[in-house]
Design a protein around this motif. Sequence first.
Motif, short mmCIF file in Angstrom:
data_model
loop_
_atom_site.label_atom_id
_atom_site.label_comp_id
_atom_site.label_asym_id
_atom_site.label_seq_id
_atom_site.Cartn_x
_atom_site.Cartn_y
_atom_site.Cartn_z
N VAL A 262 43.78 35.34 44.94
CA VAL A 262 43.68 36.79 44.94
C VAL A 262 43.06 37.27 43.63
CG1 VAL A 262 45.00 38.94 45.04
CG2 VAL A 262 45.67 37.00 46.44
N GLY A 263 42.17 38.23 43.71
CA GLY A 263 41.59 38.87 42.54
C GLY A 263 41.77 40.37 42.64
N PHE A 264 41.28 41.07 41.64
CA PHE A 264 41.37 42.53 41.70
C PHE A 264 40.31 43.14 40.79
CE2 PHE A 264 43.87 41.58 37.94
CZ PHE A 264 43.54 42.60 37.07
N GLU B 27 38.90 43.30 35.56
CA GLU B 27 38.57 42.54 36.76
C GLU B 27 39.00 41.09 36.62
OE1 GLU B 27 34.75 42.05 39.78
OE2 GLU B 27 34.40 42.54 37.67
N LYS B 28 39.49 40.56 37.73
CA LYS B 28 39.82 39.14 37.80
C LYS B 28 39.22 38.59 39.08
CE LYS B 28 43.54 35.74 37.57
NZ LYS B 28 44.99 35.51 37.40
N LYS B 29 38.31 37.63 38.93
CA LYS B 29 37.66 37.03 40.08
C LYS B 29 38.31 35.68 40.38
CE LYS B 29 33.17 39.19 39.20
NZ LYS B 29 31.72 38.99 38.96
N SER B 30 38.42 35.40 41.66
CA SER B 30 39.00 34.13 42.07
C SER B 30 38.30 33.65 43.32
CB SER B 30 40.51 34.30 42.35
OG SER B 30 41.06 33.12 42.85
N ASP B 31 37.83 32.41 43.29
CA ASP B 31 37.12 31.86 44.44
C ASP B 31 38.05 31.55 45.60
OD1 ASP B 31 34.72 31.99 43.10
OD2 ASP B 31 34.90 29.95 42.28
N TRP C 187 37.08 39.81 51.23
CA TRP C 187 37.77 41.05 51.59
C TRP C 187 38.02 41.91 50.35
CZ3 TRP C 187 38.17 42.03 56.66
CH2 TRP C 187 38.15 40.94 57.54
N MET C 188 37.93 43.23 50.54
CA MET C 188 38.36 44.22 49.56
C MET C 188 39.38 45.12 50.23
SD MET C 188 34.96 45.58 47.51
CE MET C 188 34.38 46.50 48.94
N VAL C 189 40.51 45.35 49.57
CA VAL C 189 41.56 46.21 50.12
C VAL C 189 42.00 47.17 49.03
CG1 VAL C 189 43.81 46.31 51.23
CG2 VAL C 189 42.33 44.33 51.61
N GLY C 190 41.84 48.47 49.29
CA GLY C 190 42.20 49.49 48.31
C GLY C 190 41.18 50.60 48.29
N LYS C 191 40.88 51.10 47.11
CA LYS C 191 39.88 52.15 46.93
C LYS C 191 38.65 51.54 46.27
CE LYS C 191 39.01 56.64 44.75
NZ LYS C 191 39.48 57.65 43.78
N GLU D 44 40.20 59.58 36.35
CA GLU D 44 40.14 59.24 37.76
C GLU D 44 40.13 57.72 37.93
OE1 GLU D 44 39.61 59.91 41.98
OE2 GLU D 44 40.34 61.12 40.31
N PHE D 45 40.91 57.23 38.91
CA PHE D 45 40.78 55.85 39.35
C PHE D 45 39.59 55.79 40.29
CE2 PHE D 45 45.26 55.33 38.11
CZ PHE D 45 45.21 54.06 37.54
N GLN D 46 38.41 55.45 39.74
CA GLN D 46 37.24 55.36 40.60
C GLN D 46 37.40 54.25 41.63
OE1 GLN D 46 32.91 53.46 40.39
NE2 GLN D 46 33.33 54.73 38.63
N GLN D 47 37.89 53.10 41.17
CA GLN D 47 38.14 51.98 42.06
C GLN D 47 39.46 51.32 41.67
OE1 GLN D 47 34.33 49.90 43.73
NE2 GLN D 47 34.24 49.67 41.50
N ALA D 48 40.15 50.80 42.67
CA ALA D 48 41.36 50.00 42.44
C ALA D 48 41.60 49.22 43.73
CB ALA D 48 42.55 50.88 42.10
N TYR D 49 41.19 47.94 43.71
CA TYR D 49 41.30 47.18 44.96
C TYR D 49 41.59 45.71 44.67
CZ TYR D 49 36.38 45.92 44.01
OH TYR D 49 35.20 45.48 43.44
N LEU D 50 42.17 45.07 45.67
CA LEU D 50 42.42 43.64 45.65
C LEU D 50 41.28 42.92 46.36
CD1 LEU D 50 46.21 43.55 46.61
CD2 LEU D 50 45.23 43.32 44.32
N THR D 51 41.01 41.69 45.96
CA THR D 51 40.02 40.87 46.64
C THR D 51 40.68 39.58 47.12
OG1 THR D 51 39.32 39.79 44.58
CG2 THR D 51 38.15 41.80 45.24
#
Length: 376
Positions: free
Chosen positions: A101-103, A94-98, A144-148, A129-136
């Motif tokens: 873009v994060g993911f 995980e990469k968080k960014s205020d 915003w979250m975009v992906g799974k 399984e890719f349980q989650q894979a999304y951009l923030t």
Amino acid sequence: MNRWAAVMIAVVMLLILSGNNAKAFDKTLEDRVAALEKQGTAELGFLKGITLSGFVDTSYTYNFNRPDSGTNTLRVFDTKDNSFELDLVELVFEKKSDEGVGFRTDLNFGHTAQILGLATRGSNDDDFEFQQAYLTYKAMGVDWMVGKFVTLHGAEVIEAPSNHNISRSFLFGYAIPFTHTGIMGTKPVGDAVDIKFGVVNGWDNTTDNNRAKTGHLGIGYHPSDLFAITVNGMYGAEKDNDTADKRKLMDVVATIKPIKNLTLLLNYDLGSEDKLAPGGKDAKWSGFSGVVRYDLTDRLGISLRGEAFNDRDGVRTGTDQDLWESTCTVSYMLRENLIVRGEYRHDDSNEEVFEDEGGNLKDSQDTLALEMTYSF
């Protein structure tokens, strides 16, 4: 100058020249190392700010019915009787960014990953399984979250360490979805309210099965650490190649902490789908669950869960039935991040749906389970 003096002068000159060459070589080597370090830093700069976390979850479950198939009826993840299981190994990058873009990417391995794959792709051949894979991305005051990503519905989650019990409720397995693929936004309103809205392909499908999309709208109210409530709803077509018939879901989750060491977790679900019941009638399902968690010490805790689930048209469990379950889970922290839990669970139905020894069916099922989880 005699011969030996000439030899000595020559040796001295050679030493001086070799020393200068060595210094030049050392300087060249230092420059190359510095250049490589600079190049490596630039190439690996994208790794800055990325965190790695996860857990390893293992368990054993014993079914007193001793089903011939070795399967615990109507269970979600604890499906195997008399079997040690590597339930789930999860790695989270995980990469968080205020501002930028994060993911987030959740990689799942093990028995639970197979079940998630079956729900998402219709296949459980792989234990990955890719349980989650999304951009923030944060824009216009919206996260915003975009992906799974995992569903916002329900009081329980896929990750074992974040639940109060070992087994999941009927509501978690049959009333709501696991994951969605699409876009979801969260808009804070003051300090105590947030609004969630989004559009997704549907329930547990990375690729849409029709030309319609499913809409999501929810609101959360969290005035303090002592109380929080969320109400989420979904509406959209979920049948293959059918955009006319709609599925609806309302999910309510409340967390109450009236006194120190005591937590109450309440969950209500109400769902329906057009023309899905026998005879072309609209199908409906509903249920309620409640968990009481009390921490006896910093290491020892007990969790009691009770629930009722009504699948009145049999579209979620395969049988028109009323289900009940009661569960008692005791947890103990052996050391930091290492937790062992034991659980007894009793399931009931107004129909004979639980497999017994000899392949017969009965209206109840009792299990014992042990679990060990290490988080990092």
